[in-house]
Design an enzyme around this catalytic site. Sequence first.
Site, PDB file in Angstrom:
ATOM      1  N   GLU A  11       0.845  -1.188   0.000  1.00 40.86           N
ATOM      2  CA  GLU A  11       0.000   0.000   0.000  1.00 40.86           C
ATOM      3  C   GLU A  11       0.883   1.242   0.000  1.00 40.86           C
ATOM      4  O   GLU A  11       1.840   1.281   0.772  1.00 40.86           O
ATOM      5  CB  GLU A  11      -0.915   0.031   1.234  1.00 40.86           C
ATOM      6  N   GLU A  42      -5.376  -2.647  12.832  1.00 42.04           N
ATOM      7  CA  GLU A  42      -5.125  -3.484  11.647  1.00 42.04           C
ATOM      8  C   GLU A  42      -6.129  -4.625  11.570  1.00 42.04           C
ATOM      9  O   GLU A  42      -6.604  -4.971  10.496  1.00 42.04           O
ATOM     10  CB  GLU A  42      -3.688  -4.039  11.654  1.00 42.04           C
TER      11      GLU A  42
END
Length: 876
Positions: A122, A298
């Site tokens: 990412e 997360e």
Amino acid sequence: MEKKTFKAKKRTDYKSPDFTVTNIDLTFELDDTKTKVTTVAHYVRLTQDKKASLVLDGEELVLKSVKVDGVGAKYKEHDNKLEISSVPDEFDLYIENEINPTANTSLMGLYKSDGAFCTQCEPEGFRRITYFLDRSDVLAKYRVKIVGPEYGCGVLLSNGNLIEQGKIKNRPFAVWEDPFPKPSYLFALVAGTFDIVEDTFKTKSGRNVDLKLYVDRGAALRGQFAMQCIKESMKWDEDRFNLEYDLDNFKVVAVDFFNFGAMENKSLNVFNSVYVMVDPDTATDTAFYNVQSVIGHEYFHNYTGDRVTLRDWFELSLKESLTVFRDQEFSSDCANRALTRLHAINVIRSSQFAEDASPMAHPVRPEQVMEMNNFYTVTIYDKGAEVIRMIHTLIGEEKFKKALSYYLEKYDGQAVTIEDFLVCMEEKGEIDLTQFRRWYTQAGTPNVDAKWHYDRENSKLVLKLSQHTNPTPDQSEKQPFFMPIRISFLDKDGHEVRPKELSFKDYIVLNESEQEYTFTLRENVLPVLLCDFSAPVKLNAPYTTENLQHMMSFSADPFIKVDSAVNMQKQYVHENIKNLKNGAAVTDPIELISSYRQLLSTVDENTDLILLNETMKIQSVSSLMETFDHIEIDQLSAARTMLVNKIACALEKEFKNLYSKVRASSANYSVDNMGRRSVNNSALHMIVTALCFKNEHSKASDLVMNHYKNSNNMTDKLQALTDATHFDLACKSAIHDDFEKRYSNNALAFDNFFRANATVESYKAIDNVKALMKHPSYDGNNPNRVRALVGALALSNPVALNDISGDGYRLLCSEVKRLNSINASVAARILTPMLSFSRFDSQRESMIRQELKNLMALPNLSKSIYEKVDAALKER
Ligand code: B3K
Ligand code: ZN
């Protein structure tokens, strides 16, 4: 030489992809410098244009072979693209290429972290692995075969389920398959030798999930707490949002080289070791608290981010703000609500307000971006989370939960937009968010002014609110925002009273430039505005010092309590900056001292110590800076120091009493022990401040040395280390020697040493940083070390950074220059405070401009730095 320029992308230029990928088969033959990547992916044409060629993204790849349906294809490689013309409507594309993980210092794509192979994709790292449609709206099913390096390797990991493993010619291999289609940014691979912490979690429907946490060899004990946090996160998401984990395994790997906190790759989260590895000897209570929060964050992305993902990167806040909101609620429910809220508010008021006032100001959904890595910001994450919180306030918990489930079910497996999310909130929340959407389109911090008076004739309190937002570089005109202002009322005895106008809710809506509200109340009732910081604004209300004292004593709202003390601090600092400039006598913070004395005199076993500590805390220079448009850093820091000294001296007896009375029960982390230690350490700090102010340095030194010697945990040791360093006490060298002996081989623990030295509030910090860059434990290529030393000077020490000699600027820019070619994301991050030079005096402004111009002239200037410096230099 020709000036280097880069072009920004515009949000409105979004085009859906011409092709998509349904399945991808990846094979990695790992090697330190020549990893072979073979890809077979099934492409399907989406556009009606039969002539459109397939254009893939790729960076730093050595291309070996390209075949379409098994036949060598016609292609062109140019400008980080691979263009293949005349492709059929559906086909298998075979690509073979090579990459060099060892040479990859950017830590994006596949790289080596202390011996282990690791990926970060990412936002746009996958294109550094192979040519692909590296965009978040192309969702494919992944099958990944990893062949270990010739010298062997402990584990070979990727997303999803392990379906095969064995040996090929003495090299270990593993095959992983992820049943959930995902965008390339969620792909991950890790290969290395680790210790494993294992556990299981039984989901609410009775499935057993196999949990594995991979940590450095010999460090399994330090991973135990993180494992508890994984289980706690899984349980919390089931209980609060009815979200059950969707695979049979969940893996977390801790690595030492990482550009930021952690990454939510589907079922294979990769973490910066700082957010995993804790034990009381090497990590502070705050570090434990952060591990819980980041593990939660997360994990929660599994739904908000992974199962429902983003259409494009302009929509980043869709997953980040919602997930921050969720992790804040998790920390609130499982650690401490007041502390979590106060931390979040502090981030907004110190860092986010600063960003809104900077040349890089951008809305929660930005309109244009040059380098996406520059947009993982406090605006997109934290202001975005405040925006979600406002929706939660407006519609309430039950409707919010319904709307969230509806959104997650409706868009499961899709790449969507903030707009799609808002429509769900409107539908299930039964609310019109048309005007509210301005929070996503307008940058800048709204200023809200309040006035009130009592209308005796009608027995009404009349409240007038107005709002105004200053222009930002991207927008000169701002329209009024729609915001909930939580409100309560305190009578003169400190009781809360509720007018009939607020019988069903505890907030009013401000959505015009000016608005009037009336409440049926008795006389002498005080309106308490913006409870729980219900909107991310700067409130300007005509509270007298008496009012502030009253709210501090009687409000039930932790934010109001703390903020009343903060407002008294700010009043003092503002007033004395004026006095300092006019040569007038400095005033004493009499009322603040008496409020604090009152607070300290009532401390007993029922006191909420976390809240006490937050109320007593003196605002940092960085937060105080955000209460000024024009920053006079020397006067500000002098006025703040005077404030601390006066409070410390006036209440020395009370602090001594507190210091001896409040102690943690053990070295272990718990919310209770964290509260106790924070109060005990703050008391120590105030006693030391008072002693040094009175020139009793040797007493201060003895006290700090004893504190250090008696400590059995990092929180206490760090307090002693910091005080010894910041006050330059005689015990400093003994403490430094001991700390080095104990911790210089534990990089994360030793980062505290770098940080303590880099945050001395004077020129000394610059010398310290220069000297410590040569320390044997320092590694200028490791982002954690850079952040702990140069990063701390840049981001947590405005006084030294802005030293009038200009040496702070020069030091920072020489590091930025060095990092420009090694790791541009980290370089661009630490440069941030220098962009706002126009808020400083002309001498500092011209020194900074010169440094920024020098950066701009770098021949190999990265896009990340160019974007920021260009914004800063063109602003005025
Ligand atoms: N999504 C990642 C951040 C990636 C940052 C890339 N520069 C971690 C997180 O926010 O959860
Ligand atoms: Zn996130």
